[in-house]
Design an enzyme around this catalytic site. Structure first.
Site, PDB file in Angstrom:
ATOM      1  N   ASP A 103       0.827  -1.210   0.000  1.00  0.00           N
ATOM      2  CA  ASP A 103       0.000   0.000   0.000  1.00  0.00           C
ATOM      3  C   ASP A 103       0.866   1.268   0.000  1.00  0.00           C
ATOM      4  O   ASP A 103       0.462   2.293  -0.546  1.00  0.00           O
ATOM      5  CB  ASP A 103      -0.908   0.040   1.251  1.00  0.00           C
ATOM      6  CG  ASP A 103      -2.223  -0.699   1.044  1.00  0.00           C
ATOM      7  OD1 ASP A 103      -2.515  -1.091  -0.101  1.00  0.00           O
ATOM      8  OD2 ASP A 103      -2.961  -0.878   2.045  1.00  0.00           O
ATOM      9  N   HIS A 145      -4.462   8.690   6.858  1.00  0.00           N
ATOM     10  CA  HIS A 145      -4.161   7.437   7.565  1.00  0.00           C
ATOM     11  C   HIS A 145      -2.794   7.417   8.249  1.00  0.00           C
ATOM     12  O   HIS A 145      -2.550   6.547   9.100  1.00  0.00           O
ATOM     13  CB  HIS A 145      -4.211   6.238   6.612  1.00  0.00           C
ATOM     14  CG  HIS A 145      -5.541   5.992   5.991  1.00  0.00           C
ATOM     15  ND1 HIS A 145      -6.689   5.830   6.733  1.00  0.00           N
ATOM     16  CD2 HIS A 145      -5.916   5.880   4.680  1.00  0.00           C
ATOM     17  CE1 HIS A 145      -7.715   5.625   5.906  1.00  0.00           C
ATOM     18  NE2 HIS A 145      -7.267   5.657   4.656  1.00  0.00           N
ATOM     19  N   GLY A 153      -2.161   2.934   4.374  1.00  0.00           N
ATOM     20  CA  GLY A 153      -3.150   3.284   3.353  1.00  0.00           C
ATOM     21  C   GLY A 153      -2.738   4.397   2.409  1.00  0.00           C
ATOM     22  O   GLY A 153      -3.454   5.405   2.318  1.00  0.00           O
ATOM     23  N   ASP A 180     -14.149  11.356   2.832  1.00  0.00           N
ATOM     24  CA  ASP A 180     -13.504  10.237   2.111  1.00  0.00           C
ATOM     25  C   ASP A 180     -14.263   8.957   2.509  1.00  0.00           C
ATOM     26  O   ASP A 180     -14.767   8.861   3.629  1.00  0.00           O
ATOM     27  CB  ASP A 180     -12.054  10.172   2.601  1.00  0.00           C
ATOM     28  CG  ASP A 180     -11.152   9.218   1.837  1.00  0.00           C
ATOM     29  OD1 ASP A 180     -10.249   9.718   1.160  1.00  0.00           O
ATOM     30  OD2 ASP A 180     -11.329   7.990   1.980  1.00  0.00           O
ATOM     31  N   HIS A 182     -13.073   6.197   3.301  1.00  0.00           N
ATOM     32  CA  HIS A 182     -12.340   5.490   4.361  1.00  0.00           C
ATOM     33  C   HIS A 182     -12.388   6.274   5.679  1.00  0.00           C
ATOM     34  O   HIS A 182     -12.505   7.504   5.672  1.00  0.00           O
ATOM     35  CB  HIS A 182     -10.883   5.275   3.935  1.00  0.00           C
ATOM     36  CG  HIS A 182     -10.734   4.427   2.702  1.00  0.00           C
ATOM     37  ND1 HIS A 182     -10.587   4.959   1.443  1.00  0.00           N
ATOM     38  CD2 HIS A 182     -10.717   3.066   2.555  1.00  0.00           C
ATOM     39  CE1 HIS A 182     -10.487   3.971   0.547  1.00  0.00           C
ATOM     40  NE2 HIS A 182     -10.564   2.819   1.197  1.00  0.00           N
ATOM     41  N   ASP A 268     -13.155   9.337  -3.278  1.00  0.00           N
ATOM     42  CA  ASP A 268     -13.460   7.906  -3.443  1.00  0.00           C
ATOM     43  C   ASP A 268     -14.859   7.584  -2.922  1.00  0.00           C
ATOM     44  O   ASP A 268     -15.305   6.437  -3.013  1.00  0.00           O
ATOM     45  CB  ASP A 268     -12.382   7.019  -2.783  1.00  0.00           C
ATOM     46  CG  ASP A 268     -12.012   7.466  -1.395  1.00  0.00           C
ATOM     47  OD1 ASP A 268     -12.674   8.370  -0.848  1.00  0.00           O
ATOM     48  OD2 ASP A 268     -11.046   6.899  -0.832  1.00  0.00           O
ATOM     49  N   TYR A 307      -9.890   7.446  -6.944  1.00  0.00           N
ATOM     50  CA  TYR A 307      -9.094   6.502  -7.722  1.00  0.00           C
ATOM     51  C   TYR A 307      -9.604   6.288  -9.135  1.00  0.00           C
ATOM     52  O   TYR A 307      -9.071   5.456  -9.861  1.00  0.00           O
ATOM     53  CB  TYR A 307      -8.978   5.191  -6.933  1.00  0.00           C
ATOM     54  CG  TYR A 307      -8.430   5.489  -5.550  1.00  0.00           C
ATOM     55  CD1 TYR A 307      -7.085   5.805  -5.394  1.00  0.00           C
ATOM     56  CD2 TYR A 307      -9.266   5.581  -4.438  1.00  0.00           C
ATOM     57  CE1 TYR A 307      -6.585   6.169  -4.155  1.00  0.00           C
ATOM     58  CE2 TYR A 307      -8.769   5.942  -3.195  1.00  0.00           C
ATOM     59  CZ  TYR A 307      -7.429   6.227  -3.071  1.00  0.00           C
ATOM     60  OH  TYR A 307      -6.928   6.613  -1.849  1.00  0.00           O
TER      61      TYR A 307
HETATM   62  C1  ZL4 Z   1      -2.713  -1.678  -4.226  1.00  0.00           C
HETATM   63  O1  ZL4 Z   1      -2.772  -3.017  -7.625  1.00  0.00           O
HETATM   64  O2  ZL4 Z   1      -7.022  -3.030   2.322  1.00  0.00           O
HETATM   65  C2  ZL4 Z   1      -1.329  -1.454  -4.131  1.00  0.00           C
HETATM   66  C3  ZL4 Z   1      -3.567  -1.386  -3.167  1.00  0.00           C
HETATM   67  C4  ZL4 Z   1      -0.503  -1.775  -5.179  1.00  0.00           C
HETATM   68  C5  ZL4 Z   1      -0.003  -2.686  -7.298  1.00  0.00           C
HETATM   69  C6  ZL4 Z   1       0.498  -4.145  -7.296  1.00  0.00           C
HETATM   70  C7  ZL4 Z   1       0.516  -4.896  -5.981  1.00  0.00           C
HETATM   71  C8  ZL4 Z   1      -0.616  -5.872  -5.863  1.00  0.00           C
HETATM   72  C9  ZL4 Z   1      -5.430  -2.137  -4.418  1.00  0.00           C
HETATM   73  C10 ZL4 Z   1      -4.916  -1.619  -3.248  1.00  0.00           C
HETATM   74  C11 ZL4 Z   1      -0.935  -6.317  -4.459  1.00  0.00           C
HETATM   75  C12 ZL4 Z   1      -1.487  -5.211  -3.601  1.00  0.00           C
HETATM   76  C13 ZL4 Z   1      -2.125  -5.707  -2.322  1.00  0.00           C
HETATM   77  N1  ZL4 Z   1      -0.988  -2.321  -6.309  1.00  0.00           N
HETATM   78  C14 ZL4 Z   1      -2.385  -4.603  -1.345  1.00  0.00           C
HETATM   79  C15 ZL4 Z   1      -5.092  -4.849   3.592  1.00  0.00           C
HETATM   80  C16 ZL4 Z   1      -4.427  -4.805   2.340  1.00  0.00           C
HETATM   81  C17 ZL4 Z   1      -2.993  -5.220   2.275  1.00  0.00           C
HETATM   82  C18 ZL4 Z   1      -2.336  -4.674   1.029  1.00  0.00           C
HETATM   83  O3  ZL4 Z   1      -8.277   7.011   0.239  1.00  0.00           O
HETATM   84  N2  ZL4 Z   1      -3.063  -5.116  -0.163  1.00  0.00           N
HETATM   85  C19 ZL4 Z   1      -4.788  -3.615   2.989  1.00  0.00           C
HETATM   86  C20 ZL4 Z   1      -5.811   0.887   1.599  1.00  0.00           C
HETATM   87  C21 ZL4 Z   1      -6.319  -0.511   1.355  1.00  0.00           C
HETATM   88  C22 ZL4 Z   1      -5.858  -2.690   2.419  1.00  0.00           C
HETATM   89  C23 ZL4 Z   1      -6.781   1.946   1.168  1.00  0.00           C
HETATM   90  C24 ZL4 Z   1      -7.146   4.436   1.105  1.00  0.00           C
HETATM   91  C25 ZL4 Z   1      -6.486   5.775   1.244  1.00  0.00           C
HETATM   92  C26 ZL4 Z   1      -7.453   6.953   1.362  1.00  0.00           C
HETATM   93  C27 ZL4 Z   1      -6.713   8.282   1.570  1.00  0.00           C
HETATM   94  C28 ZL4 Z   1      -6.172   3.317   1.368  1.00  0.00           C
HETATM   95  N3  ZL4 Z   1      -5.454  -1.476   2.007  1.00  0.00           N
HETATM   96  C29 ZL4 Z   1      -5.156  -5.242   1.093  1.00  0.00           C
HETATM   97  C30 ZL4 Z   1      -4.459  -4.655  -0.121  1.00  0.00           C
HETATM   98  C31 ZL4 Z   1      -2.300  -2.537  -6.492  1.00  0.00           C
HETATM   99  C32 ZL4 Z   1      -3.219  -2.211  -5.413  1.00  0.00           C
HETATM  100  C33 ZL4 Z   1      -4.618  -2.445  -5.508  1.00  0.00           C
HETATM  101  C34 ZL4 Z   1      -5.763  -1.311  -2.117  1.00  0.00           C
HETATM  102  N4  ZL4 Z   1      -5.326  -1.093  -0.863  1.00  0.00           N
HETATM  103  C35 ZL4 Z   1      -7.136  -1.162  -2.080  1.00  0.00           C
HETATM  104  N5  ZL4 Z   1      -7.508  -0.863  -0.804  1.00  0.00           N
HETATM  105  C36 ZL4 Z   1      -6.385  -0.818  -0.088  1.00  0.00           C
HETATM  106  O4  ZL4 Z   1      -8.304   6.817   2.483  1.00  0.00           O
HETATM  107  C37 ZL4 Z   1      -5.772   8.680   0.531  1.00  0.00           C
HETATM  108 ZN    ZN Z   2     -10.164   6.875   0.894  1.00  0.00          ZN
HETATM  109 CA    CA Z   3     -14.242   9.391   5.975  1.00  0.00          CA
END
Ligand code: ZL4
Ligand code: ZN
Ligand code: CA
Length: 380
Positions: A103, A145, A153, A180, A182, A268, A307
């Site tokens: 992440d 985050h 995140g 947001d 999240h 988002d 996104y």
């Molecule tokens: C990615 O395709 O739910 C990161 C993240 C990287 C590229 C290639 C790597 C593939 C979706 C997300 C594997 C990635 C696996 N790449 C990531 C529990 C998790 C552990 C990590 O809007 N994996 C974690 C974070 C959230 C989790 C959301 C929101 C920020 C904000 C403020 C943050 N993390 C599961 C995911 C990809 C990826 C595709 C992804 N990560 C979707 N949701 C998460 O609140 C700016």
């Molecule tokens: Zn968010």
């Molecule tokens: Ca919120």
């Protein structure tokens, strides 16, 4: 209608659009560069004080590192300072300890990225505190985050917390509102024990990142009842957000009486987001800004999630026009450098999807009642 022109300060630094998480990572700093381009082509910049990183550095008279260590630990910022995609294998233990995983990958020029994002929010706080503006905007910020010593995140440093700490030098009470999708966990945690900052997050709850933000999490000690959490299900639409936002904000304004507001406007929560699952239109998202403006309290607007690249610039450009009270046409200006992102419609406002609203009126009503009941416990 409010007819006087608000004094609005707008932060953007050209460098921001050049940072890159990776081609496959959903977080794209380019979306802020596209927003800035659209804001410019709609002619909105001529109505605002436009500032960048070098302006902020002169204005706040502080060395780079001191800005970030107001909240973050020295060892964490030290790592951010030295780490690069090339040398990161030498720091395996620290990467793990500070959560630089998928992440939150190690970005090229990570320290500059953090400074660039934070300068906008701390600069905004200074401009507001000096009464130079009554609205200040930093779409590069809103990375809610990040923790004191942990990336999380997609967020490395928490510009929201750093901006609020700056505001607390001048103001007694700060309200943080987070739309947001999240939960704004890093900001909530930073101020969980204080009655000088109220945090209020609306978010998808249950089987969703980061997993915190239960309605019963209300703050602790002096901060009890100064954290507000509105948990939501998929499909939140424009009618529902208005139905819940107004009574909750009214009660906060009445009982907490903030001197200043920071709004995290993550997009988002819009319909069709790549990671999100709400169903707001850009106008529905914007009603939150319009509503907060009514109270005539200074506002800092920061960015956050978002996104789907064609949605984010549309929404933040529209919201910049709301901040200014300058209406803009629905047709995307022809000269926009990123016009390809806005086809085939080339309109500012897009239709929402037909997904089902899974927040029943009863569910929303029940949460409102509980939140208003908690808010009765504070001050008045
Ligand atoms: C990615 O395709 O739910 C990161 C993240 C990287 C590229 C290639 C790597 C593939 C979706 C997300 C594997 C990635 C696996 N790449 C990531 C529990 C998790 C552990 C990590 O809007 N994996 C974690 C974070 C959230 C989790 C959301 C929101 C920020 C904000 C403020 C943050 N993390 C599961 C995911 C990809 C990826 C595709 C992804 N990560 C979707 N949701 C998460 O609140 C700016
Ligand atoms: Zn968010
Ligand atoms: Ca919120």
């Amino acid at each position: 209608m409010n007819l006087f022109k608000q004094k609005v300060t707008y932060y953007y630094d050209e460098e921001f659009g050049t940072f890159n998480y990776s081609t496959t990572h959903p977080m794209k700093p380019l979306r802020v560069a596209i927003t800035d381009d659209l804001v410019g082509h709609y002619g909105l910049k001529q109505h605002m004080n436009c500032i960048d990183q070098s302006f902020v550095q002169t204005y706040i008279k502080r060395v780079d590192e001191d800005v970030l260590t107001q909240f973050h630990s020295y060892e964490y910022i030290d790592l951010i300072k030295i780490i690069t995609p090339e040398n990161k294998c030498q720091y395996e233990d620290q990467l793990y300890r500070f959560n630089f995983m998928e992440d939150c990958p190690v970005l090229d020029r990570l320290f500059d990225f953090c400074l660039c994002q934070t300068s906008g929010s701390v600069g905004a706080a200074c401009v507001i505190a000096d009464q130079k503006s009554n609205i200040a905007i930093n779409w590069s910020g809103g990375l809610h985050h990040a923790k004191q010593s942990e990336a999380s995140g997609f967020c490395y440093v928490n510009d929201c917390v750093l901006g609020i700490l700056e505001l607390l030098k001048t103001y007694q009470r700060v309200l943080y509102v987070d739309i947001d999708i999240h939960h704004g966990d890093g900001v909530e945690e930073a101020f969980y024990l204080t009655d000088r900052v109220m945090t209020c997050s609306f978010h998808k709850f249950k089987e969703y990142f980061p997993g915190t933000g239960h309605i019963d999490d209300v703050g602790h000690d002096k901060g009890k009842y100064y954290a507000v959490n509105f948990p939501l299900n998929e499909g939140l639409n424009d009618d529902s957000i208005q139905y819940i936002f107004k009574p909750v904000i009214d009660k906060i304004m009445e009982n907490f009486r903030p001197d200043v507001v920071m709004l995290q406007g993550g997009t988002d929560s819009l319909s069709g987001d790549r990671l999100g699952c709400f169903n707001l239109s850009i106008k529905g998202h914007g009603t939150c800004i319009e509503y907060l403006k009514k109270f005539n309290v200074p506002i800092i607007m920061v960015g956050g999630g978002g996104y789907t690249l064609r949605n984010v610039p549309r929404c933040w450009t529209y919201e910049t026009s709301l901040a200014l009270n300058v209406p803009i046409q629905d047709n995307i200006p022809d000269e926009s450098d990123y016009k390809v992102y806005f086809g085939p419609e080339y309109k500012l406002h897009l239709p929402i999807s037909n997904m089902e609203e899974q927040n029943s009126k009863d569910y929303l009503e029940k949460n409102i009642v509980q939140i208003l009941d908690n808010l009765k416990q504070i001050n008045p």
